[in-house]
Design a protein around this motif. Structure first.
Motif, short mmCIF file in Angstrom:
data_model
loop_
_atom_site.label_atom_id
_atom_site.label_comp_id
_atom_site.label_asym_id
_atom_site.label_seq_id
_atom_site.Cartn_x
_atom_site.Cartn_y
_atom_site.Cartn_z
N GLY A 136 22.12 35.65 36.05
CA GLY A 136 21.23 34.95 37.25
C GLY A 136 21.37 33.50 37.81
O GLY A 136 22.34 33.84 38.98
N ASP A 137 21.63 33.12 36.68
CA ASP A 137 22.46 31.87 37.11
C ASP A 137 23.31 31.27 37.58
O ASP A 137 24.14 30.63 38.63
CB ASP A 137 21.73 30.97 35.64
N LEU A 138 24.21 32.42 36.61
CA LEU A 138 26.02 32.18 36.92
C LEU A 138 26.35 32.27 38.41
O LEU A 138 27.09 31.93 38.37
CB LEU A 138 26.68 33.01 35.73
N LEU A 139 25.42 33.93 38.72
CA LEU A 139 25.69 34.09 40.18
C LEU A 139 25.28 32.85 40.87
O LEU A 139 26.30 33.65 42.01
CB LEU A 139 25.21 35.76 40.42
N GLY A 140 24.56 32.36 40.60
CA GLY A 140 24.08 31.80 41.49
C GLY A 140 23.21 31.69 42.98
O GLY A 140 22.34 32.82 42.80
N GLN A 141 22.96 30.93 43.70
CA GLN A 141 21.41 31.37 45.05
C GLN A 141 22.51 32.76 45.50
O GLN A 141 21.27 33.25 46.19
CB GLN A 141 21.15 30.27 45.47
N GLY A 142 23.18 32.71 46.02
CA GLY A 142 23.82 33.82 47.16
C GLY A 142 23.67 35.43 45.91
O GLY A 142 23.16 36.30 46.34
N GLY A 143 23.80 35.09 44.66
CA GLY A 143 23.24 36.17 43.92
C GLY A 143 24.37 37.46 43.91
O GLY A 143 24.13 38.38 43.59
N ASN A 144 26.31 37.02 44.59
CA ASN A 144 26.73 38.39 44.62
C ASN A 144 28.32 37.59 44.43
O ASN A 144 28.78 36.99 44.90
CB ASN A 144 26.93 39.11 45.38
N LEU A 145 28.97 37.81 43.41
CA LEU A 145 30.01 37.63 43.14
C LEU A 145 30.73 39.48 43.09
O LEU A 145 30.95 40.35 42.61
CB LEU A 145 30.44 37.24 42.11
N SER A 146 31.87 39.12 43.92
CA SER A 146 32.47 40.78 44.31
C SER A 146 33.82 40.08 44.44
O SER A 146 34.91 39.42 44.13
CB SER A 146 32.83 40.72 46.01
N VAL A 147 34.74 41.60 43.53
CA VAL A 147 35.77 41.42 43.55
C VAL A 147 36.69 41.91 44.48
O VAL A 147 37.99 42.35 44.41
CB VAL A 147 36.65 42.65 41.93
N GLY A 148 36.08 42.64 45.41
CA GLY A 148 36.43 43.39 47.06
C GLY A 148 36.98 44.28 46.45
O GLY A 148 36.40 45.17 46.02
N SER A 149 38.52 45.12 46.70
CA SER A 149 38.54 46.40 46.27
C SER A 149 40.08 46.35 45.49
O SER A 149 41.24 46.36 45.71
CB SER A 149 39.66 46.97 47.31
N PRO A 150 39.75 46.16 43.87
CA PRO A 150 40.88 46.04 43.07
C PRO A 150 41.86 47.61 43.15
O PRO A 150 42.43 47.57 42.81
CB PRO A 150 40.03 47.02 42.27
N TRP A 151 40.82 48.51 43.63
CA TRP A 151 41.97 49.15 43.71
C TRP A 151 42.52 49.71 44.96
O TRP A 151 42.91 50.80 45.26
CB TRP A 151 41.07 51.05 43.40
N GLY A 152 42.94 49.00 45.87
CA GLY A 152 42.73 49.31 46.76
C GLY A 152 42.24 49.42 48.75
O GLY A 152 41.02 49.87 47.65
N ILE A 153 42.56 48.91 49.84
CA ILE A 153 41.58 49.42 50.21
C ILE A 153 41.82 51.05 50.92
O ILE A 153 40.52 51.16 51.23
CB ILE A 153 42.23 48.37 51.40
N LEU A 154 42.05 51.58 50.60
CA LEU A 154 41.80 53.25 50.61
C LEU A 154 41.27 53.84 50.12
O LEU A 154 41.06 53.21 48.99
CB LEU A 154 43.34 53.73 50.97
N SER A 155 40.27 54.88 49.87
CA SER A 155 39.84 55.55 48.87
C SER A 155 40.01 56.28 48.11
O SER A 155 39.88 56.96 47.27
CB SER A 155 38.35 56.53 49.69
N ILE A 156 41.56 56.51 48.56
CA ILE A 156 43.04 57.42 47.45
C ILE A 156 43.72 56.54 46.52
O ILE A 156 44.04 56.14 47.61
CB ILE A 156 42.95 58.46 48.19
N SER A 157 44.22 56.90 45.58
CA SER A 157 45.94 56.60 44.93
C SER A 157 46.33 57.74 45.25
O SER A 157 46.07 58.61 44.47
CB SER A 157 45.39 55.79 44.04
N LYS A 158 47.82 57.53 45.15
CA LYS A 158 48.59 58.71 45.11
C LYS A 158 49.95 58.17 44.40
O LYS A 158 50.23 57.01 43.96
CB LYS A 158 49.13 59.29 46.36
#
Lengths: 326, 410
Positions: A136-158
Motif C-alpha cells: 500500500g505504501d509503495l502504491l502511494g496515495q492514488g493507490g493504482n499502478l496500471s500496466v495499461g493493456s499488455p496484450w494490446g488494445i483489442l480483446s483478441i489476438s490472432k
C-alpha cells in the motif's frame, strides 16, 4: 473488481448464458490458480497462509513496477514490444515472489514447526498486514499502478489461424500451471518427497527427505502461484491495475479452497471455477436487483456460497474428513 | 501459614478472583491511580490529565471491553474469530439507529445512550448465536475463514444500508455520549461537556474516562469471573480437547453458542461505546484491520487471561503515540544536528531524495506513522507467537518468578 469486456454480442439469452459461462471460467481460472497456491502450502506444511492475498498483491505490484516505473526490460531493448516486456517482468516478479515465500517460511514458519496450527495461522495474519502495508505504501496515495493493456488494445489476438480472446490467457496459464503442478507432485522425485512429508513428517525424514527443504519449496511454489494469480487479477481484461483491492480479490481464493476441500488439488481447481462462474452468473442475473443488494455485491457471492456449502459439506467436495481421536 | 503465596488452605480461597494479598493490594493501588488520572494529582502522571491523552485512554478502555470479548471466544473457548469487527459494527449501528438523531436520510429514535448500548450488545449477541452453529459444524482454520467472510459481508451491508450507516466513506453521527434516564429529561450525568465534578474542573474527556473506567472494570471483572464458573470451565474444556470435553458431559454446541453470544455481546457494547464516544465514523471503520487489531491485542497481551487484555490493549493503543513521539524526537535530532542525527536520518525521510523508513508527509514512499504502526502490530504478532506465546503476561510471569526466588535463581 471491474467487469470484463463481453466476448460476443448479447443477442439472445442462450448466447448470453454461454458468454457469461465463458466469462465465469476465465475469472474462475484466476481463483483456481490462487487457490492452488494455498492448497500446495497447506498440503505440504499444514499451514493455511492468510498472507496469500498480500503476496499476490506484492507479485502484481512488482510486475507492474518493472514495466511501468523503471521500464526495466524495455530500457535495454528499445524496440521490445510491450507484451514481451510485460511477460519478462512477470517472470521476474514471480521469481521475486518465490524468494519472498521462502523468506517468510524461513523466518516465521520454520521456528513454529510443531506448534499449534492456530498460532501459525495467526503469524501469517501478522505477515499479511506487514506485506500489505508495504505494498500500500509503495502504491502511494492514488493507490493504482496500471500496466495499461499488455496484450494490446483489442480483446483478441490472432496467431495465424488461431484466435485467442485475451480473457483466456489466464485460463491457458492455469491449465499449464495445473498440469505442471500435477506432474511435479505425481511424477517427480521431489513430488514424492513432498507428498511423503505431507503424509508423515517423521517417517519422511527417516527416509532421508529434508523436511525443511520441502517446506521452503512449498512456500516458494505457493508464492509463485499467488503472484501469477495477482498479476492476472490486476491486468486487463480482468482489472485496471494493482490497487489495495488486489489483496482482497486474492483472499477470495479462501472460499474456493473451502468449497473444494483444504487439501485437494482437484478441489482447488473445481472450487476456483465454481466461485468464478457463480460470481459472474449471479452478478449478471441479479444485476437488476443491484439497487437493493448494493454495488459490488458480486464480491460477496464467493463468501455466501462458502457459508452455505460448509453447512452441507464441512470438509469441502474433495477434502479429507478430519478424524478426531480422544 | 501466613505469608506463603502458593499455600491455599481451602478451595474457595484458591478460586477467588484475586487470591493473594499482593494481588489485592495491586488492584486497589491500580484502581486508585487510574481514578486520579483525570485530576492530575499524582506526580509523574500529571501529563495524562491532558484531554488528548485522556481521549486515548478512553478509547483504550473501550477497546479493553472488545478485547475481553475476543479473549472469551478465542482465548478461553479456543474458537478463532476474525469476525470481531463485524460484531462491533453491528453494535455500533444498532446504537446509531436507536439513539442517533434522525435526519431526512438517516434513522434515529433519539433514545438514551444506555438503552442503545445495551441493545447494541444484545443484537450483536443474537447474531453471534446465529453464527455459532457454523462453529459447531466447522473447526479451527475453517472457522477462521468463515468469520473472515463475515467481515466482508458486514462491510458490504454497512456500506450500502445508508439509512443506518450514512454515506460510504463519510459516515453518520451517533447520539450524545451521556447518561440520562430518558433523553427528554436531559442528561443526569453529562459526559460530553466540560464541567465541575467533586469541586474540580474536568474536561469532557476526563468525565468520559471516569465513566468508562467504571464500566470497563465491571466488564473485565465479569470476564474474569466467567473463567471460574461452570460456563467458563466448559469453555476451557472445549478449547483443550473438544471431544474429551464431550465425553465428560460438556455440551459442545451449547458451550460454543454461549462463547459466541457472550463474546459478541462484549463486542457489540464496545462498538456502540466506541462509535458514540467518537460521535462520527465511516462504515469503512469496521474492516478486517480492526479484527486484526483485536487479535493483536489478545495475542500480544496473552491469550486467555484478563490481565493480558489490559496489558495488550494499553500496549496496542499507546503504541501509535509512542511511535509519533519518537519520530518527533528523531526529527529534532536531525534539525539540531546532534550526535544521534546520522541514525535518525536513516530512519526518517526528510526530503524527496532522502532515504528513510518513515516519512512525515503522507505522500510518497516511506511509511507514514499509521503504516509504521500497522507494520509494528504485524511483526509483534509474529514475534510474540514465536518467542513468547503467553504474551506480555508471560513476560510478567518470568520477571515475577525471577524475583520470587531472588537471589536464589534455581
Amino acid at each position: 473488481m471491474p467487469q470484463m469486456v463481453p466476448l460476443l454480442a448479447q443477442a439472445n439469452s442462450a448466447e448470453t448464458f454461454l458468454t457469461k459461462l465463458i466469462d465465469g471460467l476465465a475469472l474462475g481460472s484466476i481463483y483456481a490458480i490462487l487457490a492452488l497456491g494455498l492448497v500446495i502450502i497447506f498440503k505440504s506444511t499444514q499451514v493455511l497462509s492468510f498472507a496469500h492475498g498480500a503476496v499476490a498483491a506484492l507479485g502484481a505490484y512488482l510486475a507492474a513496477y518493472f514495466v511501468t516505473v523503471i521500464n526495466w526490460p524495455g530500457r535495454y531493448f528499445e524496440s521490445l514490444p510491450v507484451t514481451l516486456s510485460f511477460i519478462i517482468s512477470g517472470f521476474v516478479a514471480v521469481a521475486f515472489a518465490a524468494l519472498v515465500g521462502m523468506l517468510i517460511e524461513r523466518i516465521f514458519i520454520r521456528p513454529m514447526i510443531g506448534q499449534p496450527l492456530f498460532s501459525i495461522a495467526m503469524i501469517t495474519i501478522g505477515i499479511d498486514i506487514v506485506v500489505r502495508t508495504f505494498v500500500g505504501d509503495l502504491l502511494g496515495q492514488g493507490g493504482n499502478l496500471s500496466v495499461g493493456s499488455p496484450w494490446g488494445i483489442l480483446s483478441i489476438s490472432k496467431f495465424g489461424e488461431i484466435v485467442v480472446p485475451h480473457v483466456f490467457i489466464a485460463a491457458i496459464v492455469t491449465v499449464v500451471v495445473v498440469v505442471g503442478v500435477l506432474i511435479l507432485f505425481f511424477r517427480t522425485r521431489m513430488g514424492v518427497a513432498m507428498r511423503a512429508t505431507a503424509f508423515d513428517q517423521e517417517a519422511a525424514m527417516a527416509q532421508g527427505i529434508s523436511a525443511g527443504r520441502i517446506f521452503a519449496l512449498a512456500w516458494a511454489l505457493g508464492a509463485v502461484l499467488a503472484a501469477i494469480g495477482g498479476i492476472f487479477a490486476s491486468i486487463s481484461p480482468r482489472g485496471f491495475g494493482v490497487t489495495g483491492g488486489t489483496a482482497f480479490f486474492a483472499l477470495r481464493a479462501f472460499p474456493a479452497i473451502i468449497i473444494g476441500g483444504l487439501d485437494s488439488i482437484a478441489g482447488a481447481v473445481v472450487g476456483g471455477f465454481t466461485i468464478g462462474i457463480a460470481e459472474i452468473m449471479l452478478g449478471h442475473y441479479l444485476a437488476g436487483a443491484s439497487g437493493t443488494l448494493g454495488l459490488g455485491f458480486t464480491g460477496l457471492i464467493p463468501y455466501l456460497l462458502m457459508m452455505g456449502f460448509l453447512l452441507i459439506r464441512p470438509y469441502g467436495l474433495f477434502g479429507t474428513e478430519e478424524i478426531r481421536r480422544v | 501459614m501466613r505469608g506463603r503465596p502458593l499455600l491455599y488452605v481451602d478451595y474457595e480461597e484458591e478460586q477467588s478472583l484475586f487470591p493473594t494479598n499482593v494481588q489485592k493490594a495491586l488492584v486497589v493501588v491500580g484502581a486508585l491511580l487510574a481514578l486520579s488520572i483525570p485530576f492530575g494529582w499524582v506526580p509523574g502522571m500529571k501529563f495524562l490529565a491532558h484531554p488528548g491523552w485522556l481521549q486515548l485512554l478512553v478509547i483504550a478502555l473501550i477497546f479493553m471491553i472488545g478485547a475481553a470479548g475476543l479473549n472469551i471466544v478465542t482465548g478461553m473457548a479456543g474458537q478463532v474469530s476474525l469476525g470481531h469487527a463485524f460484531f462491533m459494527g453491528v453494535g455500533a449501528y444498532t446504537t446509531a439507529a436507536l439513539s442517533g438523531n434522525p435526519t431526512a436520510a438517516l434513522w434515529g429514535l433519539e433514545l438514551p445512550m444506555w438503552l442503545g448500548v445495551i441493545a447494541g450488545g444484545l443484537v450483536a449477541a443474537f447474531l453471534g448465536v446465529l453464527i455459532a452453529p457454523t462453529a459447531v459444524r466447522v473447526r479451527g482454520l475453517y472457522l477462521a475463514i468463515v468469520t473472515l467472510g463475515l467481515v466482508f459481508i458486514g462491510q458490504h451491508i454497512f456500506r450500502n444500508w445508508n439509512q443506518v450507516s450514512g454515506i460510504p466513506e463519510l459516515g453518520r453521527n451517533w447520539g450524545p455520549f451521556e447518561l440520562a434516564l430518558w433523553s427528554a429529561d436531559g442528561p443526569k450525568i453529562d459526559l460530553s461537556n466540560d464541567g465541575e465534578w467533586f469541586g474540580v474542573f474536568l474536561p469532557s474527556e476526563g468525565k468520559a474516562f471516569l465513566f468508562m473506567l467504571v464500566v470497563t472494570t465491571i466488564f473485565l471483572l465479569l470476564a474474569k469471573n466467567l473463567a471460574r464458573t461452570r460456563i467458563g470451565r466448559s469453555f476451557a474444556a472445549i478449547r483443550d480437547r473438544d471431544i474429551a470435553a464431550e465425553v465428560m458431559g460438556v455440551n459442545e454446541s451449547k458451550a460454543k453458542t454461549q462463547a459466541f453470544a457472550i463474546s459478541s455481546f462484549y463486542a457489540g457494547v464496545a462498538g456502540a461505546l466506541y462509535a458514540t464516544f467518537l460521535g462520527f465514523l465511516p462504515p469503512e471503520q469496521w474492516s478486517l484491520f480492526l479484527s486484526v487489531q483485536f487479535i493483536a491485542i489478545v495475542l500480544i497481551g496473552g491469550a486467555g487471561t484478563v490481565i493480558g487484555v489490559v496489558l495488550g490493549t494499553l500496549f496496542v493503543q499507546l503504541l501509535p503515540r509512542v511511535v509519533e513521539n519518537s519520530t518527533d524526537f528523531l526529527s529534532e535530532q536531525i534539525a539540531n544536528e546532534t550526535l544521534l542525527a546520522p541514525v535518525a536520518d536513516l530512519v526518517i525521510k526528510t526530503g524527496a531524495g532522502d532515504f528513510g523508513v518513515l516519512s512525515l508527509d503522507a505522500a510518497g514512499a516511506g511509511l507514514s506513522i499509521f503504516q509504521a504502526n500497522t507494520v509494528i502490530y504485524g511483526l509483534l504478532i509474529a514475534v510474540f507467537l514465536i518467542f513468547e506465546p503467553l504474551g506480555l503476561y508471560g513476560i510478567w510471569l518470568r520477571v515475577r518468578n525471577y524475583w520470587k526466588g531472588w537471589p536464589f535463581t534455581y
